[in-house]
Structure formats: C-alpha cells, structure tokens
Design an enzyme around this catalytic site. Structure first.
Site, PDB file in Angstrom:
ATOM      1  NE  ARG A 233      -4.322  -1.385   0.321  1.00 15.35           N
ATOM      2  CZ  ARG A 233      -4.503  -2.458  -0.435  1.00 15.35           C
ATOM      3  NH1 ARG A 233      -3.549  -2.856  -1.267  1.00 15.35           N
ATOM      4  NH2 ARG A 233      -5.626  -3.145  -0.369  1.00 15.35           N
ATOM      5  CD  GLU A 262      -3.225   3.142  -5.240  1.00 15.17           C
ATOM      6  OE1 GLU A 262      -4.258   2.508  -5.533  1.00 15.17           O
ATOM      7  OE2 GLU A 262      -2.250   2.615  -4.701  1.00 15.17           O
ATOM      8  CG  HIS A 280      -3.638  -0.829  -6.626  1.00 18.59           C
ATOM      9  ND1 HIS A 280      -4.035  -0.146  -5.493  1.00 18.59           N
ATOM     10  CD2 HIS A 280      -3.657  -2.132  -6.292  1.00 18.59           C
ATOM     11  CE1 HIS A 280      -4.294  -1.019  -4.522  1.00 18.59           C
ATOM     12  NE2 HIS A 280      -4.070  -2.230  -4.983  1.00 18.59           N
TER      13      HIS A 280
HETATM   14  C1  8YV Z   1      -7.519  -5.348  -5.079  1.00 18.63           C
HETATM   15  C2  8YV Z   1      -5.578  -5.039  -3.598  1.00 18.63           C
HETATM   16  O1  8YV Z   1      -7.378  -6.712  -5.325  1.00 18.63           O
HETATM   17  O2  8YV Z   1      -6.435  -7.166  -3.029  1.00 18.63           O
HETATM   18  C3  8YV Z   1      -5.984  -6.073  -2.633  1.00 18.63           C
HETATM   19  O3  8YV Z   1      -5.795  -5.778  -1.435  1.00 18.63           O
HETATM   20  O4  8YV Z   1      -4.658  -4.351  -3.335  1.00 18.63           O
HETATM   21  C4  8YV Z   1      -6.190  -4.787  -4.884  1.00 18.63           C
HETATM   22  O5  8YV Z   1      -5.366  -5.292  -5.926  1.00 18.63           O
HETATM   23  C5  8YV Z   1      -8.175  -4.671  -6.240  1.00 18.63           C
HETATM   24  O6  8YV Z   1      -8.005  -3.303  -6.103  1.00 18.63           O
HETATM   25  C6  8YV Z   1      -9.648  -5.029  -6.236  1.00 18.63           C
HETATM   26  O7  8YV Z   1     -10.335  -4.147  -7.070  1.00 18.63           O
END
Ligand code: 8YV
Length: 314
Positions: A233, A262, A280
């Site tokens: 993150r 973001e 992302h």
């Molecule tokens: C989500 C993510 O999968 O799974 C997570 O914690 O960081 C993301 O990749 C994605 O944003 C779902 O829309």
C-alpha cells in the site's frame, strides 16, 4: 422467495455482475458515496455490502444501515474499512486472500526485473530506432546473487521470497516475529533489514499499524545503490522521503504498484526516470479477479445462510 438485499460499491466485471444479480437483489452505492441518495427502505433492509476497498468505509456509512451484518471485501487488503467500528457493531468483515497471492507475487518479481534491467526503457530504445542509430542499450544491473529483503512475511511476502530464491539470492526478511525459516535471515527491525540488503520488497499489510513503516531512516539504510519495490500500500512508505531519496539519488530506483491518493498520484512520480510505475494491478488478471469475485460471493452466501464465513478477517 425474495433474494437477500446487498449494497454493491463501485463496478464489477461482467462475470461478477450476472451471478451477483442472480443471487441477490443488488443496490448500488452512489458514486459520490452519499448514502442519503438511497431510499430509507433500502438502507433499513440491506444486511451486507459487496465492498471493493478503494473507498473509505467508515462508521458514518456503516451506521446508516441499521441491519448491516457483513462487509464482504473484494481484495485481500481491507485497510480502508473501519474494522474496529465494525467489530463494535457486530458487523463481520471478509476479504479474498490466497486466490490472488500468486499474481501479486508474480508482478512484484516482474516489477523488480523490469526496474533493474530497465525492460521498458530498452523496449523504447528498440521502438524508437535508437538501437540502430545509437547502438547498444546501456548496461543494467543483475538481481542474481543479490541480498533481498522482504518487508512482511505473510502469504504474499513468502510467495515473493520463494520466487526470488530461484535467482540464487540471499533472502532476508522483517516480520513482527521470527518465522523460523532456516534458509532466510530474520531481522526484528526494518533498518537492520535495509542495512543488509540491496533490494527491498514491501509486502506488509496496509493499515494504521504499518503507516510509513518504510521511513526515511529505512530508505537511508537501504542506501544509494538500493532498489525498492512496493506491492503493498502507498501508506506503508513515507512517500515524501521516497521521492526525495530518488530525486537526490540517495536511492537507485523504485518500482511501485501502489501510491498515496490513487489514482491521482503525486505528479512528481510521472517525471522520474528511475521509477517504474504500475496502476495498482497486482491482482489484475482475469483469472484472479474471477476467483476473487467468486470468493466474495461465497462469503455473502455463507452469511445469508447463517453458515461460517469462508474468509473472515476476525
Ligand atoms: C484489489 C488489492 O485486489 O487485493 C488487494 O488488497 O490491493 C487490490 O489489488 C483490487 O483493487 C480489487 O479491485
């Protein structure tokens, strides 16, 4: 028999929408997040959210739904959900771990190789005709044999370490406790980890407890020949310190899939030539997103059937 009511946040792929509408009466959270736009009757009867984790799910929203019992998160990270408040209200929270581990770990390794071997720059070198006009592309750096630090040895961190071990690397890791990995070196501090490696893979979970865990001190310990990869993150890194380190060459390079704010990220990221930028997309494959959607629906179905949840976060 009428279908259970759920509130869906954001948009889903077609392969999720059809089964979701077949199984549930789906109401849509307004794009502006203003629950006042929803009919009172809908707010009263909704017992579960199909949540996507890109917006903040705070107590104000939860409290607007008096019969809310489950937040089914689509994603492994649930740092935008006020879980403390959910717990206090008896609202259960689920996420979608495991089904995305491999893709996230794959992209982390891909980002590391892309930034250390400048794969994007080299491709543009060919595409621009410079190979013919200016000759060989400048030499890059190997990861083979490197000392690599994994910040956070959860499911994703361990999958990254297992992949990178195949590059004849020396794996070090930081975690809240020693995971007793005989071939890997444990560090109980991130500064110690960063001092002992040239590559740092950030794999910790997001949330208040990891906010700016990768501090200016950690970046300084990684040093001017260091490379940082963030698959976790944006909140886990002191972003101002990272930008400064990269701009002043106190850090060799970075590869980022996550950022603060973001998708409207700091414009300085867009002009640095020693940073690989990804949108992302670590879990962003058809196969993984289909598994994530299915797991989210399995949690919703278990909740409405009064059965144990598949992947509760607490
Ligand atoms: C989500 C993510 O999968 O799974 C997570 O914690 O960081 C993301 O990749 C994605 O944003 C779902 O829309």
């Amino acid at each position: 028999m009428s279908k259970p009511l759920i509130l869906s946040f954001e948009t889903y792929d077609s392969w999720d929408i059809a089964p979701m509408q077949e199984l549930f009466e789906v109401h849509q959270m307004p794009a502006n997040g203003d629950v006042r736009e929803l009919p009172e009757a809908v707010k009263t009867h909704i017992k579960a959210f199909a949540f996507k984790g890109h917006s903040t799910l705070d107590h104000n929203i939860m409290d607007a739904f008096p019969n809310l019992g489950l937040v089914a998160n689509y994603g492994v990270g649930y740092d935008t959900i006020d879980v403390t408040h959910a717990k206090s209200k008896g609202i259960q929270v689920t996420n979608t771990p495991d089904v995305l581990t491999n893709d996230v770990a794959d992209l982390a390794v891909g980002m590391l190789l892309a930034v250390t071997r400048d794969i994007v720059g080299a491709s543009n070198w060919v595409r621009s005709g410079k190979w013919a006009s200016s000759g060989a592309y400048p030499l890059q750096r190997t990861i083979c044999g490197a000392s690599i630090g994994i910040a956070g040895l959860g499911r994703i961190g361990e999958a990254v370490a297992n992949r990178l071990q195949a590059f004849e690397t020396d794996i070090h890791y930081y975690a809240r406790s020693d995971k007793n990995k005989p071939h890997w070196t444990y560090h109980n501090s991130l500064v110690s980890l960063a001092e002992n490696v040239s590559i740092l893979m950030v794999c910790v979970s997001g949330g208040p407890e990891t906010k700016q865990l990768i501090s200016a001190d950690v970046l300084a310990a990684l040093g001017p020949d260091g490379v940082l990869v963030n698959s976790a993150r944006g909140s886990t890194i002191d972003e101002e310190a990272l930008i400064t380190a990269l701009e002043t060459k106190q850090l060799r390079a970075a590869a980022l899939d996550v950022y603060n704010n973001e998708p409207n990220i700091d414009p300085r990221w867009l002009t640095m030539n020693n940073v690989l930028l990804q949108p992302h997309q670590s879990s962003g494959t058809v196969e993984t997103r289909q598994r994530m959607g299915a797991l989210q629906r399995e949690n919703l179905l278990a909740f409405f059937a009064g059965k144990p949840l598949i992947t509760p976060v607490y």
